[in-house]
Design a protein around this motif. Sequence first.
Motif, PDB file in Angstrom:
ATOM      1  N   THR A 124       6.872  -5.717 -26.946  1.00 13.64           N
ATOM      2  CA  THR A 124       5.682  -4.902 -26.693  1.00 13.64           C
ATOM      3  C   THR A 124       5.756  -4.162 -25.361  1.00 13.64           C
ATOM      4  OG1 THR A 124       4.545  -6.828 -25.750  1.00 13.64           O
ATOM      5  CG2 THR A 124       4.183  -6.358 -28.098  1.00 13.64           C
ATOM      6  N   ARG A 125       6.774  -4.464 -24.566  1.00 12.16           N
ATOM      7  CA  ARG A 125       6.968  -3.754 -23.300  1.00 12.16           C
ATOM      8  C   ARG A 125       8.163  -2.800 -23.361  1.00 12.16           C
ATOM      9  NH1 ARG A 125       4.236  -5.703 -18.697  1.00 12.16           N
ATOM     10  NH2 ARG A 125       2.856  -7.434 -19.152  1.00 12.16           N
ATOM     11  N   ARG A 126       8.883  -2.811 -24.483  1.00 18.52           N
ATOM     12  CA  ARG A 126       9.924  -1.806 -24.646  1.00 18.52           C
ATOM     13  C   ARG A 126       9.248  -0.452 -24.782  1.00 18.52           C
ATOM     14  NH1 ARG A 126      13.464  -1.354 -29.911  1.00 18.52           N
ATOM     15  NH2 ARG A 126      13.529  -3.626 -29.780  1.00 18.52           N
ATOM     16  N   LEU A 127       9.803   0.562 -24.141  1.00 17.21           N
ATOM     17  CA  LEU A 127       9.141   1.868 -24.077  1.00 17.21           C
ATOM     18  C   LEU A 127       9.468   2.677 -25.327  1.00 17.21           C
ATOM     19  CD1 LEU A 127       9.907   2.389 -20.299  1.00 17.21           C
ATOM     20  CD2 LEU A 127       7.719   1.711 -21.304  1.00 17.21           C
ATOM     21  N   HIS A 128       8.857   2.282 -26.437  1.00 16.60           N
ATOM     22  CA  HIS A 128       9.173   2.845 -27.750  1.00 16.60           C
ATOM     23  C   HIS A 128       8.880   4.344 -27.839  1.00 16.60           C
ATOM     24  CE1 HIS A 128       9.738  -1.179 -29.556  1.00 16.60           C
ATOM     25  NE2 HIS A 128       8.713  -1.550 -28.798  1.00 16.60           N
ATOM     26  N   GLY A 182      -0.776  -6.013 -31.612  1.00 18.72           N
ATOM     27  CA  GLY A 182      -1.786  -5.697 -30.597  1.00 18.72           C
ATOM     28  C   GLY A 182      -1.173  -5.055 -29.363  1.00 18.72           C
ATOM     29  N   GLY A 183      -0.012  -5.537 -28.953  1.00 23.85           N
ATOM     30  CA  GLY A 183       0.663  -4.970 -27.791  1.00 23.85           C
ATOM     31  C   GLY A 183       1.112  -3.540 -28.021  1.00 23.85           C
ATOM     32  N   ILE A 184       1.551  -3.253 -29.239  1.00 24.12           N
ATOM     33  CA  ILE A 184       1.961  -1.894 -29.576  1.00 24.12           C
ATOM     34  C   ILE A 184       0.742  -0.970 -29.608  1.00 24.12           C
ATOM     35  CG2 ILE A 184       3.060  -0.433 -31.306  1.00 24.12           C
ATOM     36  CD1 ILE A 184       4.966  -2.296 -29.793  1.00 24.12           C
TER      37      ILE A 184
END
Length: 287
Positions: A124-128, A182-184
Amino acid sequence: MKTRTIVILLLCMMFSVGASAYQSKKDMERIERLLVEATKLPKDSNLMLHFGKQFLGVPYVAHTLDRNTVEETLTINTSELDCTTFVENVLALTLCAKRGETKFSDFENQLQQIRYRNGKVEYTRRLHYFTFWIEDNVRMGYVTKVESQYMPFTAVQRVKVDYMTKHVKDYAMLSAHPEWLGGIKEMESIITGNFFRYIPKKNINNSNILRQTIKDGDIIAILTKKKGLDTSHIGIAVWQKDGLHLMNASSIHKKVVIEPMVLQKYMDKHPSQIGIRLCRVAELKKN
């Protein structure tokens, strides 16, 4: 029992316990060789172009970061690249070389900071979304935005992203971990509603103003009008006599190439592509 022991040893070689990283010995050797070789380059070398060209011909493979669906790991794979991992590897090498760093651990740490928000290895912290990627890497001081209120930045993009949360099945890691949704959504909400000036496709020509605006080695983000997305492709700017070209990990050519067509012609073949945003490697801060 002997077979099981061998398997465990192999897994331990691929996954470093502390950094939760995945790489091969070949990757480590390639990265350190490239960084050592870079110490011998002239000081005014364009490192983004130099390192980008070292990957020409490397096969394009999609979703290399999502093969392990059990947990998020810092994947380092220089033998198979997609458009984002190509740019990230080149940027990490460039930043390390600017500091005179030659160890694989230096590259590993730098790549982690580039790829993840606050450098924390979590899905969820990868900068997608690349809009978020730009904002976070600007904040960290790794790149600067190239933008203006004047020509050739004559168009404005209003970001509205929700593609990942509406197409969960397209993402193996997210499908395996619905609790990460939720993180996304939070990431999407942070960048949705922001406005950015950009260079529309019609302005990407061989003019003096464009040559003054875009420099060799700049990171080019191709914007899309596809619903739920902000960008559809990224690469590195390469000027040639006939105009601006894109060095990229190409799904069309199935490898890393300098696109033979000028960028405007390339984008004309993709109606959903509307223009480009730019960022540039930041200058090192003087102590």
